[in-house]
Design a protein around this motif. Structure first.
Motif, PDB file in Angstrom:
ATOM      1  N   SER A  17       0.828  -1.205   0.000  1.00 53.89           N
ATOM      2  CA  SER A  17       0.000   0.000   0.000  1.00 53.89           C
ATOM      3  C   SER A  17       0.860   1.252   0.000  1.00 53.89           C
ATOM      4  N   SER A  18       1.923   1.254   0.801  1.00 52.05           N
ATOM      5  CA  SER A  18       2.821   2.406   0.846  1.00 52.05           C
ATOM      6  C   SER A  18       3.416   2.697  -0.519  1.00 52.05           C
ATOM      7  N   LEU A  19       3.906   1.661  -1.175  1.00 54.71           N
ATOM      8  CA  LEU A  19       4.495   1.842  -2.492  1.00 54.71           C
ATOM      9  C   LEU A  19       3.451   2.290  -3.511  1.00 54.71           C
ATOM     10  N   PHE A  20       2.247   1.742  -3.412  1.00 51.57           N
ATOM     11  CA  PHE A  20       1.190   2.146  -4.326  1.00 51.57           C
ATOM     12  C   PHE A  20       0.887   3.637  -4.188  1.00 51.57           C
ATOM     13  N   ILE A  21       0.851   4.142  -2.965  1.00 47.72           N
ATOM     14  CA  ILE A  21       0.545   5.559  -2.754  1.00 47.72           C
ATOM     15  C   ILE A  21       1.647   6.441  -3.337  1.00 47.72           C
ATOM     16  N   LEU A  22       2.894   5.986  -3.234  1.00 46.98           N
ATOM     17  CA  LEU A  22       3.975   6.733  -3.890  1.00 46.98           C
ATOM     18  C   LEU A  22       3.803   6.690  -5.412  1.00 46.98           C
ATOM     19  N   GLY A  23       3.435   5.524  -5.946  1.00 53.00           N
ATOM     20  CA  GLY A  23       3.147   5.422  -7.368  1.00 53.00           C
ATOM     21  C   GLY A  23       1.973   6.290  -7.764  1.00 53.00           C
ATOM     22  N   HIS A  24       0.991   6.381  -6.882  1.00 48.38           N
ATOM     23  CA  HIS A  24      -0.183   7.234  -7.078  1.00 48.38           C
ATOM     24  C   HIS A  24       0.235   8.693  -7.195  1.00 48.38           C
ATOM     25  N   ASP A  25       1.124   9.165  -6.326  1.00 48.75           N
ATOM     26  CA  ASP A  25       1.619  10.541  -6.437  1.00 48.75           C
ATOM     27  C   ASP A  25       2.423  10.735  -7.716  1.00 48.75           C
TER      28      ASP A  25
ATOM     29  N   VAL B  70       9.042   6.365 -14.385  1.00 49.61           N
ATOM     30  CA  VAL B  70       9.908   5.209 -14.119  1.00 49.61           C
ATOM     31  C   VAL B  70       9.711   4.701 -12.694  1.00 49.61           C
ATOM     32  N   LEU B  71       9.823   5.606 -11.717  1.00 45.78           N
ATOM     33  CA  LEU B  71       9.696   5.177 -10.318  1.00 45.78           C
ATOM     34  C   LEU B  71       8.242   4.893  -9.943  1.00 45.78           C
ATOM     35  N   GLY B  72       7.300   5.576 -10.589  1.00 44.70           N
ATOM     36  CA  GLY B  72       5.889   5.267 -10.347  1.00 44.70           C
ATOM     37  C   GLY B  72       5.539   3.884 -10.857  1.00 44.70           C
ATOM     38  N   GLN B  73       6.005   3.542 -12.043  1.00 43.35           N
ATOM     39  CA  GLN B  73       5.814   2.196 -12.598  1.00 43.35           C
ATOM     40  C   GLN B  73       6.422   1.147 -11.663  1.00 43.35           C
ATOM     41  N   LEU B  74       7.626   1.424 -11.181  1.00 41.10           N
ATOM     42  CA  LEU B  74       8.311   0.494 -10.279  1.00 41.10           C
ATOM     43  C   LEU B  74       7.533   0.313  -8.978  1.00 41.10           C
ATOM     44  N   ALA B  75       7.026   1.410  -8.424  1.00 37.30           N
ATOM     45  CA  ALA B  75       6.301   1.353  -7.146  1.00 37.30           C
ATOM     46  C   ALA B  75       4.987   0.590  -7.265  1.00 37.30           C
ATOM     47  N   MET B  76       4.420   0.529  -8.474  1.00 35.27           N
ATOM     48  CA  MET B  76       3.147  -0.167  -8.656  1.00 35.27           C
ATOM     49  C   MET B  76       3.310  -1.629  -9.064  1.00 35.27           C
ATOM     50  N   LEU B  77       4.535  -2.069  -9.295  1.00 32.73           N
ATOM     51  CA  LEU B  77       4.729  -3.465  -9.663  1.00 32.73           C
ATOM     52  C   LEU B  77       4.307  -4.454  -8.567  1.00 32.73           C
ATOM     53  N   PRO B  78       4.596  -4.192  -7.269  1.00 30.37           N
ATOM     54  CA  PRO B  78       4.181  -5.174  -6.251  1.00 30.37           C
ATOM     55  C   PRO B  78       2.675  -5.415  -6.194  1.00 30.37           C
ATOM     56  N   CYS B  79       1.870  -4.452  -6.666  1.00 29.04           N
ATOM     57  CA  CYS B  79       0.417  -4.680  -6.684  1.00 29.04           C
ATOM     58  C   CYS B  79      -0.081  -4.981  -8.097  1.00 29.04           C
ATOM     59  N   PHE B  80       0.852  -5.213  -9.044  1.00 33.20           N
ATOM     60  CA  PHE B  80       0.525  -5.650 -10.401  1.00 33.20           C
ATOM     61  C   PHE B  80      -0.456  -4.702 -11.096  1.00 33.20           C
ATOM     62  N   HIS B  81      -0.206  -3.399 -10.954  1.00 38.49           N
ATOM     63  CA  HIS B  81      -1.058  -2.401 -11.591  1.00 38.49           C
ATOM     64  C   HIS B  81      -0.450  -1.919 -12.909  1.00 38.49           C
ATOM     65  N   LEU B  82      -1.304  -1.797 -13.913  1.00 42.46           N
ATOM     66  CA  LEU B  82      -0.890  -1.182 -15.169  1.00 42.46           C
ATOM     67  C   LEU B  82      -0.873   0.329 -14.958  1.00 42.46           C
ATOM     68  N   TYR B  83       0.295   0.883 -14.932  1.00 42.66           N
ATOM     69  CA  TYR B  83       0.479   2.279 -14.527  1.00 42.66           C
ATOM     70  C   TYR B  83      -0.369   3.247 -15.361  1.00 42.66           C
ATOM     71  N   GLU B  84      -0.276   3.164 -16.669  1.00 44.11           N
ATOM     72  CA  GLU B  84      -0.984   4.113 -17.526  1.00 44.11           C
ATOM     73  C   GLU B  84      -2.497   3.897 -17.481  1.00 44.11           C
TER      74      GLU B  84
END
Length: 377
Positions: free
Chosen positions: A86-94, A109-123
Motif C-alpha cells: 500500500s505504501s508503495l502504491f501511494i507513492l506510485g499514485h503521487d 519510471v519510479l511510479g511504474q516500479l512502485a506499482m509493480l508489487p500490486c501488479f497495476h498497469l500504470y498508464e
C-alpha cells in the motif's frame, strides 16, 4: 492535527453575501486553490527518492521475512507486507499525478516500479484515476469508483448479481470489490483507445513480465526449500497470495471511506459541480500515527482532490488551510471503525433524484410505494 491547529487561527478569503454575511459555496475550485500555501507544491527530488527507498526497504524486509517464517510470525508479516505494498502504491499514485517529482520521466519510471508489487498497469490506472475519478468525483455515471446503484438498477439485476452486490457492499467486501471492479475490470481487461493503446501495451508487457518472473521465482524457491509441488504452492500462498489479498482490502476500504458515507451526497450528472465533488464529495480522516506511517496522509483526502499537484507530505498543511477557509463544507474527523460499519449498513443504494442513501430494505419499500401509487393512478 498539529499543523491544523497552528493554521486554524489564520484568516483566509471567504465568499459572503453582501446582506446577510452568510457563507456561500462556490461551484468551482478557484477560491479554494487561492488559500493553499505555495510551499505545499514543493517536491524536491531527494525527498521523493528517500520515500521510495524507505518503502521498498520495508517491502523487501517483509517479503524476506515471509520466505523464512512459519506459524505465528506469518500473521504480522502478512499485515506488514500488505501495508508495504500500500505504501508503495501511494507513492506510485503521487507519481502518476506528476507530483512525487518535478521530472515527468522520473515520475513514470519510479511510479511504474512502485506499482509493480500490486501488479497495476500504470498508464491504465492513471487514466481512470486522474481523468475520470478526479475529474468527476461522486458524479452520477461518470465516476466509476464505488459508484452506487439506484434502487431501480438493483431491482433489475439477476439474483446472482444482487448477491454479488450484497457481498461487495458489505463490511467484508471492500477487497473483493476492488480486485474485481477496479483491478480486473478497469485495468487488466481495460480496452484503451488508439491514443492510449501503445502505453497500455507497454505496461502490459512490463507487468506481465514482472508477474511471470516473480511468481516463477517464488514457486522455484518453494521447491528448493520445501520440496515438491506442495512446497511450491505453500511458498506462493504465503509470499504472494495473502499479501495481495490484504492489499486489496486495504485499498478497497480506503477508497470506500474516502467517498461513501451517509453524509456524502452523490450528485446527478447535470447538477454536479467541482466544489461539490472535490470538497463535499470526499473526506479528511485523521488516522493513528502507526497507520499513517504506511498510508502517507492519503486519508487527508480533500486537499488531494482539490489539487492533485500537492505531494502527500504537504497534505496536512493544505487541508488545514482549506478547513480554515471552508470548514462548513469540509468533512473532517478522527477515523473510526464504527463509522465504517455504519456506512456499510446504511449506504447500499443511492436515489440520485432524491439525493439520499438507501438500505436494501428501504429501497424495496420505496419501489413498492411507487408501484402502489402507479397502480392507484
Amino acid at each position: 492535527m498539529e499543523i491544523q491547529e497552528q493554521l486554524s487561527g489564520q484568516q483566509y478569503p471567504r465568499l459572503e453575501t453582501p446582506v446577510t454575511g452568510k457563507t456561500l459555496r462556490p461551484t468551482g475550485l478557484t477560491e479554494v486553490l487561492k488559500i493553499i500555501p505555495k510551499n505545499c507544491y514543493d517536491n524536491p527530488t531527494a525527498r521523493g527518492v528517500a520515500w521510495i527507498v524507505r518503502d521498498f526497504a520495508i517491502f523487501a524486509a517483509a517479503t524476506f521475512g515471509l520466505v523464512q517464517a512459519e506459524g505465528f510470525w506469518l500473521v504480522p508479516l502478512w499485515l506488514l507486507a500488505g501495508l508495504s505494498i500500500s505504501s508503495l502504491f501511494i507513492l506510485g499514485h503521487d507519481a502518476a499525478h506528476d507530483t512525487l517529482f518535478k521530472s515527468k520521466k522520473l515520475n513514470y519510471v519510479l511510479g511504474q516500479l512502485a506499482m509493480l508489487p500490486c501488479f497495476h498497469l500504470y498508464e491504465a490506472w492513471a487514466f481512470g484515476h486522474n481523468r475520470i475519478h478526479h475529474g468527476h468525483t461522486t458524479r452520477e455515471v461518470l465516476d466509476y469508483v464505488w459508484h452506487p446503484l439506484s434502487p431501480e438498477q438493483f431491482e433489475a439485476l439477476t439474483p446472482l448479481q444482487r448477491l454479488g452486490h450484497r457481498v461487495k457492499w458489505s463490511a467484508f467486501g471492500a477487497g473483493l470489490y476492488y480486485a474485481h471492479e477496479i483491478w480486473w475490470n478497469k485495468m487488466i481487461r481495460f480496452v484503451p483507445n488508439q491514443k492510449l493503446a501503445p502505453a497500455i501495451r507497454r505496461d502490459r508487457i512490463v507487468v506481465g513480465t514482472w508477474a511471470i518472473l516473480v511468481n516463477s521465482a517464488v514457486l522455484a524457491l518453494g521447491v528448493y526449500m520445501y520440496g515438491g509441488a506442495a512446497g511450491a504452492a505453500w511458498m506462493w500462498f504465503k509470499v504472494m497470495a495473502v499479501p495481495f489479498v490484504i492489499w486489496n482490502y486495504i485499498v478497497g476500504g480506503a477508497v470506500y471511506i474516502h467517498h461513501i458515507a451517509p453524509d456524502i451526497t452523490w450528485r446527478q450528472r447535470r447538477t454536479w459541480n467541482k466544489f461539490q465533488g472535490q470538497v463535499e464529495g470526499t473526506t479528511i480522516l485523521y488516522m493513528p500515527a502507526a497507520i499513517n506511517f504506511f498510508v502517507h496522509n492519503i486519508f487527508l483526502h480533500v486537499a488531494h482532490h482539490v489539487d492533485m499537484r500537492i505531494p502527500f507530505y504537504h497534505l496536512p498543511e493544505a487541508n488545514a488551510a482549506i478547513i480554515a477557509g471552508f470548514g462548513d463544507s469540509v468533512r473532517h474527523r478522527k477515523w473510526s471503525f464504527s463509522d465504517y460499519l455504519r456506512s456499510t449498513r446504511e449506504c447500499k443504494l443511492f436515489d440520485f433524484k432524491e439525493g439520499r442513501w438507501h438500505t436494501y430494505g428501504t429501497a424495496s419499500d420505496t419501489i413498492a410505494e411507487a408501484r402502489g401509487r402507479s397502480a392507484a393512478a
